[in-house]
Write an enzyme that holds these catalytic residues in place. Sequence first.
Site, PDB file in Angstrom:
ATOM      1  N   ASN A 111      53.910  -8.872 -42.195  1.00 57.34           N
ATOM      2  CA  ASN A 111      53.951  -8.826 -40.730  1.00 57.34           C
ATOM      3  C   ASN A 111      52.611  -9.256 -40.154  1.00 57.34           C
ATOM      4  OD1 ASN A 111      52.562  -6.593 -38.874  1.00 57.34           O
ATOM      5  ND2 ASN A 111      52.763  -5.733 -40.944  1.00 57.34           N
ATOM      6  N   PHE A 115      49.586  -5.744 -32.984  1.00 60.61           N
ATOM      7  CA  PHE A 115      49.547  -4.605 -32.039  1.00 60.61           C
ATOM      8  C   PHE A 115      50.330  -4.902 -30.753  1.00 60.61           C
ATOM      9  CE2 PHE A 115      45.090  -2.949 -33.571  1.00 60.61           C
ATOM     10  CZ  PHE A 115      45.660  -2.566 -34.766  1.00 60.61           C
ATOM     11  N   SER A 175      43.937  -3.060 -39.588  1.00 54.05           N
ATOM     12  CA  SER A 175      45.004  -4.050 -39.433  1.00 54.05           C
ATOM     13  C   SER A 175      44.416  -5.429 -39.684  1.00 54.05           C
ATOM     14  CB  SER A 175      45.592  -3.996 -38.028  1.00 54.05           C
ATOM     15  OG  SER A 175      46.392  -5.150 -37.834  1.00 54.05           O
ATOM     16  N   ASN A 177      45.697  -8.089 -38.553  1.00 53.81           N
ATOM     17  CA  ASN A 177      46.246  -8.991 -37.544  1.00 53.81           C
ATOM     18  C   ASN A 177      45.516  -8.970 -36.209  1.00 53.81           C
ATOM     19  OD1 ASN A 177      48.322  -9.748 -39.371  1.00 53.81           O
ATOM     20  ND2 ASN A 177      49.322  -7.794 -38.937  1.00 53.81           N
ATOM     21  N   THR A 178      44.396  -8.270 -36.135  1.00 54.45           N
ATOM     22  CA  THR A 178      43.544  -8.313 -34.945  1.00 54.45           C
ATOM     23  C   THR A 178      42.202  -8.842 -35.421  1.00 54.45           C
ATOM     24  OG1 THR A 178      44.694  -6.510 -33.832  1.00 54.45           O
ATOM     25  CG2 THR A 178      42.418  -6.898 -33.155  1.00 54.45           C
ATOM     26  N   LYS A 217      42.068   5.127 -40.805  1.00 50.97           N
ATOM     27  CA  LYS A 217      42.988   4.376 -41.673  1.00 50.97           C
ATOM     28  C   LYS A 217      42.315   3.128 -42.224  1.00 50.97           C
ATOM     29  CE  LYS A 217      47.673   2.559 -41.936  1.00 50.97           C
ATOM     30  NZ  LYS A 217      49.000   2.609 -41.326  1.00 50.97           N
ATOM     31  N   ASN A 246      46.522   0.593 -45.346  1.00 51.01           N
ATOM     32  CA  ASN A 246      47.249  -0.348 -44.506  1.00 51.01           C
ATOM     33  C   ASN A 246      47.842  -1.458 -45.398  1.00 51.01           C
ATOM     34  OD1 ASN A 246      48.024  -1.859 -42.132  1.00 51.01           O
ATOM     35  ND2 ASN A 246      46.404  -0.779 -41.049  1.00 51.01           N
TER      36      ASN A 246
END
Length: 346
Positions: A111, A115, A175, A177-178, A217, A246
């Site tokens: 994925n 966010f 994450s 993805n940021t 996390k 994660n």
Amino acid sequence: MLYPLMRPLLFKMDAETAHEQTLKLLDIGHKLRLSQLGFRPAVRHPVQAMGLTFPNAVGLAAGLDKNGAHIDALAPMGFGFIEIGTITPRPQDGNPKPRMFRLPEHEGIINRMGFNNLGVDVLLENVRNCKFKGILGINIGKNAVTPIENAVDDYLICLDKVYPCASYVAVNISSPNTKNLRQLQQGDELEKLLAALKARQQALADQHGRYVPLAVKIAPDLDDEQVAAIAQLLTRHGIDGVIATNTTLSRSEVAGHPRAEEAGGLSGAPVRERSTRLIRKLAKELDGSLPIIGVGGILSGADAVEKLEAGAALVQIYSGMVYRGPELVADCSQAIARHLQTKARN
Ligand SMILES: Cc1cc2nc3c(=O)[nH]c(=O)nc-3n(C[C@H](O)[C@H](O)[C@H](O)COP(=O)(O)O)c2cc1C
């Protein structure tokens, strides 16, 4: 019980559409009071961690219910705790679709949601309207447009707002993805973030007369040296828990799959070993100073027990719900209860 029948239909849809449809169906089932009939009850086996008593050790991982809009529909599945978010100060769309891909041959998911969420104020409205009285974690992050140098501001805005409604607050710095988010896991930047969060937690505890634990996390892609440095900082700053892990950026476990090169984080079975290895190393470094919430590739009761044996006190699941359905909650809580009973006897 219904899930094995539904899964082939859901797997014909694009992954994000299937996700949304499943949540819609769950909401309808809940409104019609069907949920109690459909789910096998989890085993009650209380676990103490972060100053809280969890009715069982199996939690829902962040990202499945980002806005906290489905808490009451998810609760009857028997989770010992539910983590909602990641939420950011302001609403944001996330990355363009498609951004979620199943790799069924590997029981994995890639994925790059980024966010996507409706912002912290909508999440709070949802939490205030829900009836759930169990342990609720709220996972916080930063907006994509906030420069990484100002990330602390976004975390503090979210912490201030969610504090009165959360059982614990999860700080997501892992994450993939940021842009640059994972940079916050390192040295000076982590030090600055933890110091700011800890000071604000203390002020909020005084203001509200209630101490809400903080859990950080982390990613599975950290080397041993980085894990040791993080463990030291978490302990020194009095952080209450650590969520490991994660999703991974590694593709070695799914090499050759047509979807393997999709950008984003990989979860599910392919991240299991990597996550367990990191938990084992982290547990050694922490030496019991704070509890670990183990997450990554739990698709069976045995996988959940593996995380406990590596040093986790609690576990969380996400991708396993996609591949196994709600039965996985009961499977894991049962296996963990059996494991803990055997351990207590010996
Ligand atoms: C589609 C998707 C979205 C996710 N979104 C978030 C998120 O918003 N915040 C977060 O901390 N973790 C997020 N995660 C990571 C999960 O919480 C979990 O840490 C990771 O997927 C490993 O567990 P699993 O193998 O059981 O899925 C997401 C995972 C997936 C598959």
